[in-house]
Scaffold this motif. Structure first.
Motif, mmCIF file in Angstrom:
data_model
loop_
_atom_site.group_PDB
_atom_site.id
_atom_site.type_symbol
_atom_site.label_atom_id
_atom_site.label_comp_id
_atom_site.label_asym_id
_atom_site.label_seq_id
_atom_site.Cartn_x
_atom_site.Cartn_y
_atom_site.Cartn_z
ATOM 1 N N SER A 113 76.971 76.347 16.181
ATOM 2 C CA SER A 113 77.880 75.232 16.159
ATOM 3 C C SER A 113 78.605 75.547 14.696
ATOM 4 O O SER A 113 77.975 76.490 13.711
ATOM 5 N N PRO A 114 79.692 75.156 14.321
ATOM 6 C CA PRO A 114 80.186 75.051 13.107
ATOM 7 C C PRO A 114 79.459 74.438 11.842
ATOM 8 O O PRO A 114 78.965 73.435 12.041
ATOM 9 N N THR A 115 79.245 75.512 10.712
ATOM 10 C CA THR A 115 78.436 75.037 9.642
ATOM 11 C C THR A 115 79.365 74.638 8.309
ATOM 12 O O THR A 115 80.575 75.876 8.320
ATOM 13 N N ASN A 116 79.243 73.833 7.652
ATOM 14 C CA ASN A 116 80.134 73.688 6.004
ATOM 15 C C ASN A 116 79.351 74.255 5.197
ATOM 16 O O ASN A 116 78.562 74.005 4.423
ATOM 17 N N THR A 117 79.374 75.775 5.270
ATOM 18 C CA THR A 117 78.747 76.760 4.357
ATOM 19 C C THR A 117 79.383 77.867 3.854
ATOM 20 O O THR A 117 79.121 78.792 3.290
ATOM 21 N N LEU A 118 80.896 77.689 3.882
ATOM 22 C CA LEU A 118 81.789 78.386 3.254
ATOM 23 C C LEU A 118 81.419 78.853 1.704
ATOM 24 O O LEU A 118 81.629 79.853 1.199
ATOM 25 N N SER A 119 80.912 77.708 0.984
ATOM 26 C CA SER A 119 80.783 77.833 -0.375
ATOM 27 C C SER A 119 79.421 78.761 -0.912
ATOM 28 O O SER A 119 78.758 78.546 -1.862
ATOM 29 N N LYS A 120 78.536 79.079 0.190
ATOM 30 C CA LYS A 120 77.115 79.497 -0.042
ATOM 31 C C LYS A 120 77.158 80.763 0.685
ATOM 32 O O LYS A 120 78.001 81.212 1.323
ATOM 33 N N CYS A 121 76.018 81.725 0.176
ATOM 34 C CA CYS A 121 75.944 82.974 0.818
ATOM 35 C C CYS A 121 75.381 82.720 2.239
ATOM 36 O O CYS A 121 74.443 82.015 2.344
ATOM 37 N N THR A 122 75.956 83.416 3.143
ATOM 38 C CA THR A 122 75.538 83.201 4.531
ATOM 39 C C THR A 122 75.519 84.668 5.291
ATOM 40 O O THR A 122 75.971 85.702 4.578
#
Length: 144
Positions: A113-122
């Motif tokens: 699923s899409p995650t709202n994590t662009l500002s994090k290290c992934t």
């Protein structure tokens, strides 16, 4: 003559790069693109799946593609995928996994699923459980 040369070149590329997974884009986000390098899940020494991470449209996705050679092997498998989230760039293990999806029906490919994590290290995470055997997983490289 030019068409014949181009056709032969394309056929030869198929032999040079067999089983390469060319994911299009995540569902609902045509502008997303792959970030980082592809990781490969192995079974009995052979690559059986590609794991990729995508970013775009304000989200991250993970993606697992089962190679045709493995799909044709007669094995049955379950696939899991998720976006691994790290609390900082120095972490060696993720704090959590977001957007996880699983498919127990021998899928060719599976998107998280899409995650709202662009500002994090992934990193993208992929897991393949082979029937009558073990589970094999892989993370792509961490992107911050």
């Amino acid at each position: 003559m030019k068409r014949a040369i181009i056709t032969v070149a394309l056929v030869l590329l198929g032999f040079v790069f067999p089983g390469v997974a060319n994911a299009e884009t995540p569902p609902g986000c045509a502008s997303a693109g792959q970030i980082g390098a592809t990781a490969y899940i192995k079974f009995q020494g052979d690559n059986i799946a590609s794991v990729k991470q995508f970013a775009g449209c304000g989200s991250n996705w993970s993606y697992v593609y089962m190679w045709e050679s493995f799909r044709n092997s007669g094995h049955h498998w379950i696939t899991d995928t998720a976006v691994a989230v790290y609390s900082s760039a120095s972490d060696t293990t993720p704090d959590s996994h977001k957007g996880g999806k699983s498919n127990p029906y021998d899928p060719k490919e599976l998107w998280s699923s899409p995650t709202n994590t662009l500002s994090k290290c992934t990193a993208a995470y992929g897991l393949v459980s082979v029937a009558q055997d073990y589970s094999y997983n892989k993370y792509t490289g961490k992107r911050c």
